[in-house]
Design a protein around this motif. Structure first.
Motif, PDB file in Angstrom:
ATOM      1  N   ASP A 277       0.775  -1.219  -0.019  1.00 29.46           N
ATOM      2  CA  ASP A 277       0.002   0.173  -0.116  1.00 29.46           C
ATOM      3  C   ASP A 277       0.795   1.284  -0.075  1.00 29.46           C
ATOM      4  O   ASP A 277       0.445   2.329  -0.653  1.00 29.46           O
ATOM      5  N   VAL A 278       1.991   1.086   0.579  1.00 23.34           N
ATOM      6  CA  VAL A 278       2.988   2.440   0.864  1.00 23.34           C
ATOM      7  C   VAL A 278       4.148   2.218   0.206  1.00 23.34           C
ATOM      8  O   VAL A 278       5.073   1.475   1.005  1.00 23.34           O
ATOM      9  N   VAL A 279       4.418   2.881  -0.904  1.00 20.48           N
ATOM     10  CA  VAL A 279       5.919   2.349  -1.609  1.00 20.48           C
ATOM     11  C   VAL A 279       6.395   3.928  -1.871  1.00 20.48           C
ATOM     12  O   VAL A 279       5.716   4.771  -2.165  1.00 20.48           O
ATOM     13  N   VAL A 280       7.766   4.022  -1.366  1.00 16.91           N
ATOM     14  CA  VAL A 280       8.329   5.534  -1.519  1.00 16.91           C
ATOM     15  C   VAL A 280       9.821   5.084  -2.055  1.00 16.91           C
ATOM     16  O   VAL A 280      10.610   4.100  -1.807  1.00 16.91           O
ATOM     17  N   ALA A 281       9.926   6.085  -3.222  1.00 18.25           N
ATOM     18  CA  ALA A 281      11.214   6.091  -3.869  1.00 18.25           C
ATOM     19  C   ALA A 281      12.112   7.233  -3.221  1.00 18.25           C
ATOM     20  O   ALA A 281      11.673   8.106  -2.814  1.00 18.25           O
ATOM     21  N   ASN A 282      13.596   6.962  -3.506  1.00 18.45           N
ATOM     22  CA  ASN A 282      14.144   8.281  -2.854  1.00 18.45           C
ATOM     23  C   ASN A 282      14.695   9.064  -3.854  1.00 18.45           C
ATOM     24  O   ASN A 282      15.019  10.274  -3.503  1.00 18.45           O
ATOM     25  N   THR A 283      14.229   8.929  -5.029  1.00 16.87           N
ATOM     26  CA  THR A 283      14.299  10.073  -6.105  1.00 16.87           C
ATOM     27  C   THR A 283      13.337   9.947  -7.307  1.00 16.87           C
ATOM     28  O   THR A 283      12.680   8.951  -7.269  1.00 16.87           O
ATOM     29  N   GLU A 284      13.256  11.142  -7.974  1.00 21.73           N
ATOM     30  CA  GLU A 284      12.164  11.109  -9.181  1.00 21.73           C
ATOM     31  C   GLU A 284      12.344   9.979 -10.223  1.00 21.73           C
ATOM     32  O   GLU A 284      11.774   9.400 -10.421  1.00 21.73           O
ATOM     33  N   ARG A 285      13.750  10.012 -10.432  1.00 25.16           N
ATOM     34  CA  ARG A 285      14.211   8.854 -11.391  1.00 25.16           C
ATOM     35  C   ARG A 285      14.016   7.595 -11.025  1.00 25.16           C
ATOM     36  O   ARG A 285      13.730   6.561 -11.856  1.00 25.16           O
ATOM     37  N   VAL A 286      14.167   7.188  -9.594  1.00 28.31           N
ATOM     38  CA  VAL A 286      13.902   5.987  -8.972  1.00 28.31           C
ATOM     39  C   VAL A 286      12.628   5.716  -9.256  1.00 28.31           C
ATOM     40  O   VAL A 286      12.231   4.504  -9.446  1.00 28.31           O
TER      41      VAL A 286
ATOM     42  N   HIS B  49      29.034   2.991 -11.143  1.00 25.47           N
ATOM     43  CA  HIS B  49      28.132   2.462 -12.075  1.00 25.47           C
ATOM     44  C   HIS B  49      26.501   2.702 -12.057  1.00 25.47           C
ATOM     45  O   HIS B  49      25.811   2.813 -12.984  1.00 25.47           O
ATOM     46  N   SER B  50      26.150   2.591 -10.728  1.00 25.46           N
ATOM     47  CA  SER B  50      24.690   2.543 -10.366  1.00 25.46           C
ATOM     48  C   SER B  50      24.687   3.210  -9.081  1.00 25.46           C
ATOM     49  O   SER B  50      25.434   2.911  -8.213  1.00 25.46           O
ATOM     50  N   GLU B  51      23.911   4.353  -9.172  1.00 24.20           N
ATOM     51  CA  GLU B  51      23.709   5.182  -7.818  1.00 24.20           C
ATOM     52  C   GLU B  51      22.382   5.795  -7.921  1.00 24.20           C
ATOM     53  O   GLU B  51      22.002   6.656  -8.812  1.00 24.20           O
ATOM     54  N   ALA B  52      21.524   5.469  -6.869  1.00 20.98           N
ATOM     55  CA  ALA B  52      20.050   6.020  -6.798  1.00 20.98           C
ATOM     56  C   ALA B  52      19.882   7.622  -6.561  1.00 20.98           C
ATOM     57  O   ALA B  52      19.512   8.430  -6.903  1.00 20.98           O
ATOM     58  N   LEU B  53      21.037   8.075  -5.729  1.00 22.24           N
ATOM     59  CA  LEU B  53      21.133   9.465  -5.501  1.00 22.24           C
ATOM     60  C   LEU B  53      22.598   9.718  -5.423  1.00 22.24           C
ATOM     61  O   LEU B  53      23.298  10.514  -6.269  1.00 22.24           O
TER      62      LEU B  53
ATOM     63  N   ALA C 290      27.529   9.710 -14.522  1.00 22.70           N
ATOM     64  CA  ALA C 290      26.254  10.343 -14.638  1.00 22.70           C
ATOM     65  C   ALA C 290      25.240   9.002 -14.687  1.00 22.70           C
ATOM     66  O   ALA C 290      24.375   8.701 -15.578  1.00 22.70           O
ATOM     67  N   ALA C 291      25.223   8.369 -13.418  1.00 24.96           N
ATOM     68  CA  ALA C 291      24.429   7.330 -13.086  1.00 24.96           C
ATOM     69  C   ALA C 291      23.258   8.154 -12.759  1.00 24.96           C
ATOM     70  O   ALA C 291      22.971   9.370 -12.528  1.00 24.96           O
ATOM     71  N   LEU C 292      22.166   7.409 -12.239  1.00 26.85           N
ATOM     72  CA  LEU C 292      20.698   7.693 -12.423  1.00 26.85           C
ATOM     73  C   LEU C 292      20.484   8.949 -11.237  1.00 26.85           C
ATOM     74  O   LEU C 292      20.129   9.910 -11.384  1.00 26.85           O
TER      75      LEU C 292
END
Length: 371
Positions: A144-153, A273-277, A295-297
């Protein structure tokens, strides 16, 4: 109460964010707690002394059902107090355990599944990543409640997991006051001399692109000291690098406050290579140090959100050491144009931990949880 659940508090961005958020809420007089699969990690002493830390005593993906039973028992025994609390689950190990521990129509807890990772890339860098991602996909699709740490994530979660609803975004953030204090405590700046002082912060694992950073430094032709802050499996490789060439390597191990080392550098270089923020990017800017990043995500979103300021944050294509070399030479030639600390802190002001604490408080209020 906000109860943050994750595997441990070893050095890492997700772990640092848990500490910063818990401390910010505690300073406000809110109730917070941290539940760890194992009570280990160099960030434990950084928690506010009034934040309780509980341990499940087991951190093993193969025994996730056991971890889940212990988590449910812990919640019922320690945190069922008549007021509804929010349980925030970070990193895939805790997400999977939380999904098994959650009960439907639970009047005492709201479970929040928080994605700290880039779902489009992360799985290929971890053991059994594909299997784990298929499992967390099921969790996110039914929760029911899912949160992402950035807009692109958030966008990547819709695409990768096939979500019908786009997750809410609550960004990680930094303690600007602590960063300012660290920056102002550094020794007075002397006239700039070579070699260039470059710092990289992160786990010493292939995901973080340390080999790309080293190759880029060599290809740039710059004489520099490369200070590497972190722990991990590539420590031996780092120790094996030449100590008498144009790039002199200085390994520092892990530290709960990497920005106290970063503040003395000319540049922070991030090759992940991969970075959420990329919390370390914000911390570097917050102590007045310009950043050069793959320039990862996450870094790409930071640059787009904050605006085009290459003297503060500049990007190179992921995995391309030759492009990094070119950018390093450009930035090294323009270090005298680095903005003041006040200007750099204003540039990242929207990523203040106080704003993030506000966002969590708002989410809790919406679900009838008392912090």
């Amino acid at each position: 109460m906000l109860i943050s659940v994750q595997p441990h508090l070893r050095f890492g961005g997700a772990e640092r964010q848990t500490v910063l958020l818990a401390n910010a809420l505690q300073r406000r007089g809110n109730r917070t707690a941290v539940v760890l699969h194992e009570k280990v990690g160099g960030l434990l002493p950084e928690l506010h002394p009034d934040v309780p830390v509980e341990e499940l005593g087991l951190d093993n993906h193969l025994l996730t059902p056991v971890v889940a039973r212990r988590l449910r028992s812990m919640l019922d025994r320690r945190f069922r107090d008549g007021e509804k609390s929010m349980v925030s689950l970070h990193l895939w190990g805790s997400v999977l355990a939380g999904a098994l521990a959650e009960r439907r129509r639970d009047d005492d807890f709201t479970f929040v599944y928080y994605e700290d990772l880039d779902p489009s890339e992360h799985a290929r860098f971890i053991r059994l990543g594909g299997l784990k991602q298929r499992l967390v996909r099921r969790v996110y699709r039914r929760s029911d409640v899912v949160v992402a740490n950035t807009e692109r994530v958030a966008d990547a979660m819709v695409r990768v997991y096939g979500l019908e609803r786009r997750p809410r975004v609550i960004s990680p953030a930094v303690d600007l006051l602590a960063l300012r204090a660290a920056a102002e405590a550094r020794a007075p700046a002397a006239e700039r001399v070579r070699p260039l002082k470059v710092v990289t912060v992160g786990s010493l694992v292939p995901l973080k692109g340390l080999d790309v950073v080293y190759a880029g430094l060599l290809a740039s032709g710059l004489e520099c000291e490369w200070h590497v802050v972190g722990e991990g499996s590539l420590g031996g490789w780092l120790d094996s690098l030449p100590t008498d060439g144009p790039v002199v390597v200085r390994a520092h191990g892990g530290t709960p406050r990497p920005y106290e080392l970063v503040r003395d550098a000319d540049l922070l270089v991030h090759g992940s290579h991969s970075e959420a923020l990329g919390l370390v990017l914000l911390e570097a800017i917050g102590v007045g140090v310009p950043v050069v990043s793959a320039a990862a995500l996450g870094p790409a979103e930071l640059a787009a959100t904050l605006g085009d300021r290459p003297e503060i944050l500049s990007l190179f294509p992921v995995g391309q050491a030759d492009a990094l070399a070119v950018l390093l030479k450009e930035r090294a030639a323009e270090l005298d144009e680095t903005p003041s600390l006040d200007e750099m802190q204003r540039h990242i002001a929207r990523f203040s931990i106080e704003a993030t604490a506000d966002a969590w408080t708002e989410l809790a209020d919406e679900h009838g949880c008392s912090l």
